[in-house]
Scaffold this motif. Structure first.
Motif, mmCIF file in Angstrom:
data_model
loop_
_atom_site.group_PDB
_atom_site.id
_atom_site.type_symbol
_atom_site.label_atom_id
_atom_site.label_comp_id
_atom_site.label_asym_id
_atom_site.label_seq_id
_atom_site.Cartn_x
_atom_site.Cartn_y
_atom_site.Cartn_z
ATOM 1 N N SER A 175 0.879 -1.093 0.175
ATOM 2 C CA SER A 175 -0.019 -0.082 -0.099
ATOM 3 C C SER A 175 0.761 1.244 -0.033
ATOM 4 O O SER A 175 0.394 2.181 0.374
ATOM 5 C CB SER A 175 -0.878 -0.073 1.160
ATOM 6 O OG SER A 175 -0.275 0.065 2.527
ATOM 7 N N VAL A 176 2.027 1.230 -0.609
ATOM 8 C CA VAL A 176 2.828 2.442 -0.636
ATOM 9 C C VAL A 176 3.773 2.590 -2.029
ATOM 10 O O VAL A 176 4.420 1.261 -2.182
ATOM 11 C CB VAL A 176 4.177 2.564 0.500
ATOM 12 C CG1 VAL A 176 4.926 3.591 0.328
ATOM 13 C CG2 VAL A 176 3.411 2.308 1.961
ATOM 14 N N TYR A 234 4.499 15.402 1.691
ATOM 15 C CA TYR A 234 5.073 14.328 1.279
ATOM 16 C C TYR A 234 6.727 14.579 1.388
ATOM 17 O O TYR A 234 7.222 15.450 0.842
ATOM 18 C CB TYR A 234 5.099 13.836 0.033
ATOM 19 C CG TYR A 234 3.580 13.313 -0.244
ATOM 20 C CD1 TYR A 234 3.180 11.900 0.225
ATOM 21 C CD2 TYR A 234 2.505 14.193 -1.005
ATOM 22 C CE1 TYR A 234 1.592 11.794 -0.100
ATOM 23 C CE2 TYR A 234 1.294 13.825 -1.208
ATOM 24 C CZ TYR A 234 0.806 12.327 -0.759
ATOM 25 O OH TYR A 234 -0.442 12.251 -1.249
ATOM 26 N N SER A 237 1.559 6.584 0.681
ATOM 27 C CA SER A 237 0.862 5.622 1.351
ATOM 28 C C SER A 237 -0.323 5.801 0.834
ATOM 29 O O SER A 237 -1.256 6.911 0.715
ATOM 30 C CB SER A 237 0.537 5.763 2.802
ATOM 31 O OG SER A 237 1.953 5.576 3.586
ATOM 32 N N TYR A 238 -0.981 4.549 0.443
ATOM 33 C CA TYR A 238 -2.443 4.557 -0.158
ATOM 34 C C TYR A 238 -3.782 4.449 0.985
ATOM 35 O O TYR A 238 -3.500 3.264 1.732
ATOM 36 C CB TYR A 238 -2.715 3.552 -1.116
ATOM 37 C CG TYR A 238 -1.745 3.585 -2.507
ATOM 38 C CD1 TYR A 238 -1.363 4.761 -3.052
ATOM 39 C CD2 TYR A 238 -1.328 2.474 -3.247
ATOM 40 C CE1 TYR A 238 -0.475 4.803 -4.053
ATOM 41 C CE2 TYR A 238 -0.680 2.489 -4.308
ATOM 42 C CZ TYR A 238 -0.335 3.821 -4.769
ATOM 43 O OH TYR A 238 0.571 3.425 -5.919
ATOM 44 N N THR A 261 -4.941 9.213 -2.830
ATOM 45 C CA THR A 261 -4.923 7.880 -3.181
ATOM 46 C C THR A 261 -5.211 7.708 -4.675
ATOM 47 O O THR A 261 -4.892 7.361 -5.836
ATOM 48 C CB THR A 261 -5.402 7.021 -2.545
ATOM 49 O OG1 THR A 261 -4.779 7.100 -1.054
ATOM 50 C CG2 THR A 261 -5.296 5.489 -2.972
ATOM 51 N N GLY A 321 6.615 3.491 9.282
ATOM 52 C CA GLY A 321 5.980 3.404 7.993
ATOM 53 C C GLY A 321 6.788 4.526 6.985
ATOM 54 O O GLY A 321 7.979 4.385 6.971
ATOM 55 N N THR A 322 6.014 5.435 6.473
ATOM 56 C CA THR A 322 6.600 6.199 5.490
ATOM 57 C C THR A 322 7.468 7.317 6.253
ATOM 58 O O THR A 322 8.226 8.014 5.574
ATOM 59 C CB THR A 322 5.715 7.051 4.650
ATOM 60 O OG1 THR A 322 4.599 7.722 5.317
ATOM 61 C CG2 THR A 322 4.926 5.943 3.318
ATOM 62 N N GLU A 349 6.783 -4.347 4.563
ATOM 63 C CA GLU A 349 6.356 -3.039 4.655
ATOM 64 C C GLU A 349 7.502 -2.380 5.087
ATOM 65 O O GLU A 349 7.710 -1.429 5.443
ATOM 66 C CB GLU A 349 5.357 -2.965 5.774
ATOM 67 C CG GLU A 349 3.904 -3.521 5.331
ATOM 68 C CD GLU A 349 2.852 -3.102 6.245
ATOM 69 O OE1 GLU A 349 2.790 -2.672 7.296
ATOM 70 O OE2 GLU A 349 1.669 -3.387 5.752
ATOM 71 N N SER A 408 -2.226 10.271 8.689
ATOM 72 C CA SER A 408 -2.955 10.017 7.259
ATOM 73 C C SER A 408 -4.266 10.723 6.992
ATOM 74 O O SER A 408 -4.899 10.705 7.931
ATOM 75 C CB SER A 408 -3.103 8.377 7.306
ATOM 76 O OG SER A 408 -2.004 7.710 7.166
#
Length: 263
Positions: A27-28, A65, A86-87, A94, A132-133, A167, A261
């Motif tokens: 999902s990224v 971002y 990230s979706y 997205t 995560g991101t 991930e 998010s």
């Protein structure tokens, strides 16, 4: 977002043209753009850009971002503009990015932020902590960290929280950097759900099972020699911030950026 005081770069508004994209995780996506006005995007690693677009009803909105770009100074600064996206199911951003084909455009502005390594830093070690991101700015910092390792022998620990190996964003690059500088750079993936298989390239002595904040004490944060960076999930950032204060690190030595998010 929360930032420390740092260097300033002129903020600009510009079109970005998509060159390529690839999936970093289920999902990224990693997106590579170039500015379509013929200008470079000169930025300081750790900064971010904003992408501007509209909801279906025409209301203007934007998303931030962090830049993942590793400058290639042989080509000149800002030849590429790279971000990790990230979706979010049902998310407007997205939909924008999933529908973007090579050659397509987005409207952007920046760079923004002061989540950067400081030229005046004289610390013995950096503690880089991410989920995560939130690891994206640390990828952009790799050339700076390499220079500091070579010039002043700084040590770096990167604690990166992910649910599983799928991930572990940019994991191959961080692992390769740790292999290049084994005495100065430790890459510590913390998997909250599933450890890598024994034959996985991600299986090594520094892998941990749990959340990044569980392992912070293991690295004995030291107010006399450490500067810490925290980036990602707000709960992680808050928990690590309190833990670092408990080890005596003053607030100026803990630099934070929270990722929330948005749809």
């Amino acid at each position: 977002m929360s930032f420390h005081t740092g260097p300033a770069v002129a903020i600009q508004h510009f079109p970005l043209k998509l060159v390529s994209r690839r999936m970093l995780a289920p999902s990224v996506g990693h997106y590579t753009f170039v500015r379509d006005d013929g200008q470079p995007l000169d930025f300081i690693p750790g900064q971010f850009i904003q992408v501007h677009f509209q909801y279906a009803d025409g209301t203007a909105t934007k998303r931030s971002y962090s830049l993942a770009t590793i400058h290639d100074h042989a080509l000149g600064p800002g030849e590429a503009v790279e971000i990790a996206v990230s979706y979010v199911p049902g998310g407007a951003a997205t939909a924008l990015f999933e529908g973007l084909e090579a050659g397509g455009h987005v409207d952007a502005s920046g760079p923004f932020g002061r989540f950067c390594l400081m030229p005046t830093d004289a610390n013995a070690r950096y503690l880089l902590i991410a989920t995560g991101t939130g690891v994206t700015p640390y990828r952009a910092m790799l050339p700076q960290l390499e220079a500091q390792i070579r010039e002043r022998g700084v040590r770096v620990v990167l604690l990166f929280g992910a649910r599983n190996t799928d991930e572990l964003l940019y994991g191959d690059e961080f692992r390769a950097f740790a292999g290049k500088y084994p005495d100065h750079f430790r890459f510590v993936p913390c998997f909250s759900r599933e450890l890598p298989a024994p034959d996985s390239p991600h299986a090594h002595a520094d892998v941990r099972h749990g959340y990044v904040q569980q392992f912070l004490d293991e690295f004995a944060p030291d107010a006399t020699g450490d500067i810490a960076y925290l980036c990602g999930n707000p709960n992680m950032v808050d928990a690590c911030f309190e833990a670092l204060k408990g080890h005596g690190l003053p607030v100026p030595q803990v630099r934070r950026e929270k990722y929330v998010s948005s749809k």
